[in-house]
Motif scaffolding. Structure first.
Motif, PDB file in Angstrom:
ATOM      1  N   ALA A  71       8.971  -4.571  -6.707  1.00 20.88           N
ATOM      2  CA  ALA A  71       9.469  -3.692  -5.643  1.00 20.88           C
ATOM      3  C   ALA A  71       9.845  -4.512  -4.427  1.00 20.88           C
ATOM      4  CB  ALA A  71       8.409  -2.678  -5.265  1.00 20.88           C
ATOM      5  N   ALA A  72      10.763  -3.974  -3.647  1.00 18.83           N
ATOM      6  CA  ALA A  72      11.160  -4.617  -2.401  1.00 18.83           C
ATOM      7  C   ALA A  72      10.041  -4.456  -1.376  1.00 18.83           C
ATOM      8  CB  ALA A  72      12.445  -3.986  -1.884  1.00 18.83           C
ATOM      9  N   ALA A  73       9.954  -5.406  -0.466  1.00 14.77           N
ATOM     10  CA  ALA A  73       8.920  -5.369   0.559  1.00 14.77           C
ATOM     11  C   ALA A  73       9.383  -4.563   1.766  1.00 14.77           C
ATOM     12  CB  ALA A  73       8.590  -6.792   0.992  1.00 14.77           C
ATOM     13  N   LEU A  74       8.435  -4.205   2.607  1.00 15.70           N
ATOM     14  CA  LEU A  74       8.752  -3.469   3.826  1.00 15.70           C
ATOM     15  C   LEU A  74       9.161  -4.461   4.914  1.00 15.70           C
ATOM     16  CD1 LEU A  74       8.911  -0.696   5.083  1.00 15.70           C
ATOM     17  CD2 LEU A  74       6.546  -0.903   5.766  1.00 15.70           C
ATOM     18  N   SER A  75      10.411  -4.893   4.830  1.00 11.42           N
ATOM     19  CA  SER A  75      11.016  -5.803   5.792  1.00 11.42           C
ATOM     20  C   SER A  75      12.498  -5.466   5.846  1.00 11.42           C
ATOM     21  CB  SER A  75      10.806  -7.261   5.360  1.00 11.42           C
ATOM     22  OG  SER A  75      11.437  -7.489   4.124  1.00 11.42           O
ATOM     23  N   ILE A  76      13.228  -6.103   6.737  1.00 16.21           N
ATOM     24  CA  ILE A  76      14.657  -5.810   6.852  1.00 16.21           C
ATOM     25  C   ILE A  76      15.389  -6.120   5.539  1.00 16.21           C
ATOM     26  CG2 ILE A  76      16.795  -6.341   8.081  1.00 16.21           C
ATOM     27  CD1 ILE A  76      14.827  -4.645   9.698  1.00 16.21           C
ATOM     28  N   PRO A  77      15.218  -7.313   4.960  1.00 20.55           N
ATOM     29  CA  PRO A  77      15.880  -7.564   3.668  1.00 20.55           C
ATOM     30  C   PRO A  77      15.378  -6.628   2.571  1.00 20.55           C
ATOM     31  CG  PRO A  77      15.168  -9.633   4.632  1.00 20.55           C
ATOM     32  CD  PRO A  77      14.584  -8.535   5.458  1.00 20.55           C
ATOM     33  N   GLY A  78      14.101  -6.281   2.602  1.00 16.42           N
ATOM     34  CA  GLY A  78      13.553  -5.359   1.615  1.00 16.42           C
ATOM     35  C   GLY A  78      14.150  -3.969   1.725  1.00 16.42           C
ATOM     36  N   VAL A  79      14.360  -3.508   2.949  1.00 23.21           N
ATOM     37  CA  VAL A  79      14.975  -2.194   3.158  1.00 23.21           C
ATOM     38  C   VAL A  79      16.425  -2.207   2.679  1.00 23.21           C
ATOM     39  CG1 VAL A  79      15.696  -0.527   4.918  1.00 23.21           C
ATOM     40  CG2 VAL A  79      13.434  -1.535   5.038  1.00 23.21           C
ATOM     41  N   ILE A  80      17.146  -3.286   2.947  1.00 20.61           N
ATOM     42  CA  ILE A  80      18.537  -3.389   2.490  1.00 20.61           C
ATOM     43  C   ILE A  80      18.596  -3.361   0.966  1.00 20.61           C
ATOM     44  CG2 ILE A  80      20.557  -4.918   2.405  1.00 20.61           C
ATOM     45  CD1 ILE A  80      19.771  -5.776   5.280  1.00 20.61           C
ATOM     46  N   VAL A  81      17.709  -4.103   0.317  1.00 21.71           N
ATOM     47  CA  VAL A  81      17.650  -4.114  -1.144  1.00 21.71           C
ATOM     48  C   VAL A  81      17.276  -2.728  -1.667  1.00 21.71           C
ATOM     49  CG1 VAL A  81      16.292  -5.009  -3.084  1.00 21.71           C
ATOM     50  CG2 VAL A  81      17.200  -6.574  -1.383  1.00 21.71           C
ATOM     51  N   MET A 139      12.229  10.649  -0.634  1.00 24.42           N
ATOM     52  CA  MET A 139      11.201   9.620  -0.696  1.00 24.42           C
ATOM     53  C   MET A 139      11.132   9.014  -2.098  1.00 24.42           C
ATOM     54  SD  MET A 139       7.203   9.939   0.366  1.00 24.42           S
ATOM     55  CE  MET A 139       7.043  11.431  -0.557  1.00 24.42           C
ATOM     56  N   ILE A 140      11.160   9.852  -3.114  1.00 25.85           N
ATOM     57  CA  ILE A 140      11.111   9.355  -4.496  1.00 25.85           C
ATOM     58  C   ILE A 140      12.351   8.524  -4.802  1.00 25.85           C
ATOM     59  CG2 ILE A 140      11.172  10.069  -6.919  1.00 25.85           C
ATOM     60  CD1 ILE A 140       9.352  12.416  -6.072  1.00 25.85           C
ATOM     61  N   LEU A 141      13.504   8.992  -4.330  1.00 32.06           N
ATOM     62  CA  LEU A 141      14.747   8.253  -4.509  1.00 32.06           C
ATOM     63  C   LEU A 141      14.648   6.861  -3.874  1.00 32.06           C
ATOM     64  CD1 LEU A 141      17.805   8.190  -5.252  1.00 32.06           C
ATOM     65  CD2 LEU A 141      18.198   9.092  -2.975  1.00 32.06           C
ATOM     66  N   GLY A 142      14.092   6.787  -2.681  1.00 33.11           N
ATOM     67  CA  GLY A 142      13.932   5.499  -2.013  1.00 33.11           C
ATOM     68  C   GLY A 142      12.957   4.581  -2.725  1.00 33.11           C
ATOM     69  N   ILE A 143      11.868   5.131  -3.245  1.00 36.55           N
ATOM     70  CA  ILE A 143      10.890   4.319  -3.968  1.00 36.55           C
ATOM     71  C   ILE A 143      11.491   3.799  -5.275  1.00 36.55           C
ATOM     72  CG2 ILE A 143       8.682   4.394  -5.183  1.00 36.55           C
ATOM     73  CD1 ILE A 143       7.717   6.318  -2.955  1.00 36.55           C
ATOM     74  N   ASN A 160       0.819  -1.203   0.000  1.00 39.77           N
ATOM     75  CA  ASN A 160       0.000   0.000   0.000  1.00 39.77           C
ATOM     76  C   ASN A 160       0.859   1.262   0.000  1.00 39.77           C
ATOM     77  OD1 ASN A 160       0.840   0.398   2.625  1.00 39.77           O
ATOM     78  ND2 ASN A 160      -1.034  -0.418   3.525  1.00 39.77           N
ATOM     79  N   ILE A 161       0.229   2.388  -0.218  1.00 47.41           N
ATOM     80  CA  ILE A 161       0.941   3.647  -0.417  1.00 47.41           C
ATOM     81  C   ILE A 161       1.691   4.095   0.838  1.00 47.41           C
ATOM     82  CG2 ILE A 161      -1.015   5.128   0.145  1.00 47.41           C
ATOM     83  CD1 ILE A 161       1.483   5.762  -2.665  1.00 47.41           C
ATOM     84  N   ILE A 162       1.144   3.822   2.017  1.00 50.27           N
ATOM     85  CA  ILE A 162       1.818   4.207   3.261  1.00 50.27           C
ATOM     86  C   ILE A 162       3.136   3.436   3.406  1.00 50.27           C
ATOM     87  CG2 ILE A 162       1.620   4.304   5.775  1.00 50.27           C
ATOM     88  CD1 ILE A 162      -0.276   6.205   4.376  1.00 50.27           C
ATOM     89  N   ALA A 163       3.111   2.154   3.094  1.00 43.67           N
ATOM     90  CA  ALA A 163       4.331   1.344   3.169  1.00 43.67           C
ATOM     91  C   ALA A 163       5.355   1.817   2.143  1.00 43.67           C
ATOM     92  CB  ALA A 163       4.007  -0.129   2.961  1.00 43.67           C
ATOM     93  N   TRP A 164       4.906   2.213   0.946  1.00 41.60           N
ATOM     94  CA  TRP A 164       5.814   2.747  -0.073  1.00 41.60           C
ATOM     95  C   TRP A 164       6.485   4.014   0.430  1.00 41.60           C
ATOM     96  CZ3 TRP A 164       7.486   1.295  -4.845  1.00 41.60           C
ATOM     97  CH2 TRP A 164       6.882   0.178  -5.413  1.00 41.60           C
ATOM     98  N   ILE A 165       5.711   4.893   1.065  1.00 39.64           N
ATOM     99  CA  ILE A 165       6.263   6.151   1.571  1.00 39.64           C
ATOM    100  C   ILE A 165       7.270   5.883   2.684  1.00 39.64           C
ATOM    101  CG2 ILE A 165       5.665   8.260   2.829  1.00 39.64           C
ATOM    102  CD1 ILE A 165       3.037   8.278   1.196  1.00 39.64           C
ATOM    103  N   ILE A 166       6.934   4.993   3.608  1.00 42.86           N
ATOM    104  CA  ILE A 166       7.841   4.662   4.717  1.00 42.86           C
ATOM    105  C   ILE A 166       9.123   4.031   4.182  1.00 42.86           C
ATOM    106  CG2 ILE A 166       8.137   3.196   6.749  1.00 42.86           C
ATOM    107  CD1 ILE A 166       5.128   3.639   7.283  1.00 42.86           C
ATOM    108  N   LEU A 167       8.986   3.062   3.289  1.00 39.44           N
ATOM    109  CA  LEU A 167      10.162   2.414   2.698  1.00 39.44           C
ATOM    110  C   LEU A 167      10.998   3.426   1.924  1.00 39.44           C
ATOM    111  CD1 LEU A 167      11.747  -0.186   2.102  1.00 39.44           C
ATOM    112  CD2 LEU A 167      10.298  -0.486   0.101  1.00 39.44           C
TER     113      LEU A 167
END
Length: 90
Positions: free
Chosen positions: A59-69, A33-37, A2-9
Motif C-alpha cells: 500500500a502507498a504511505a500517508l505522504s505526498i507521493p503516497g497520496v499521488i500514487v 473511502m473504500i475506493l481510496g484504500i 494504522n487504521i486511522i491513516a488508512w481511513i485518511i488516505l
C-alpha cells in the motif's frame, strides 16, 4: 500503516480521484473511502512492481507521493469498476 491513516488516505485519494475522473460516480463517504484504500493498494503494488520488478501487494504511505500514487490507483479502480459494471462514463 494504522487504521486511522488508512481511513485518511482513503478519504483523500478517493475524493480527489472522484473529482478528477470524468462522469458521475455514485456512492457516499464509505464508498469513497473504500475506493481510496483500494486505490492505495493498486498504486502501491504498481510502484513496487516498477521499482523492484516483483509483484508484491503493497500500500502507498500517508505522504505526498503516497497520496499521488493512491489517487492514480483510485482512478484505475474507478475505470475498472465502470468497465466491469458496464457503465458508461458520460
Amino acid at each position: 500503516m494504522n487504521i486511522i491513516a488508512w481511513i485518511i488516505l482513503g478519504l483523500i485519494a478517493g475524493a480527489i480521484a472522484k473529482a478528477i475522473y470524468p462522469g458521475r460516480q455514485g456512492g457516499g463517504i464509505l464508498t469513497t473511502m473504500i475506493l481510496g484504500i483500494v486505490g492505495a493498494l493498486i498504486g502501491g503494488t504498481i510502484v513496487t512492481l516498477l521499482e523492484t520488478g516483483r509483484l508484491q501487494l503493497t500500500a502507498a504511505a500517508l505522504s505526498i507521493p503516497g497520496v499521488i500514487v493512491a489517487i492514480l490507483g483510485a482512478i484505475v479502480a474507478i475505470f475498472l469498476w465502470n468497465l466491469l459494471a458496464g457503465r458508461a462514463s458520460y
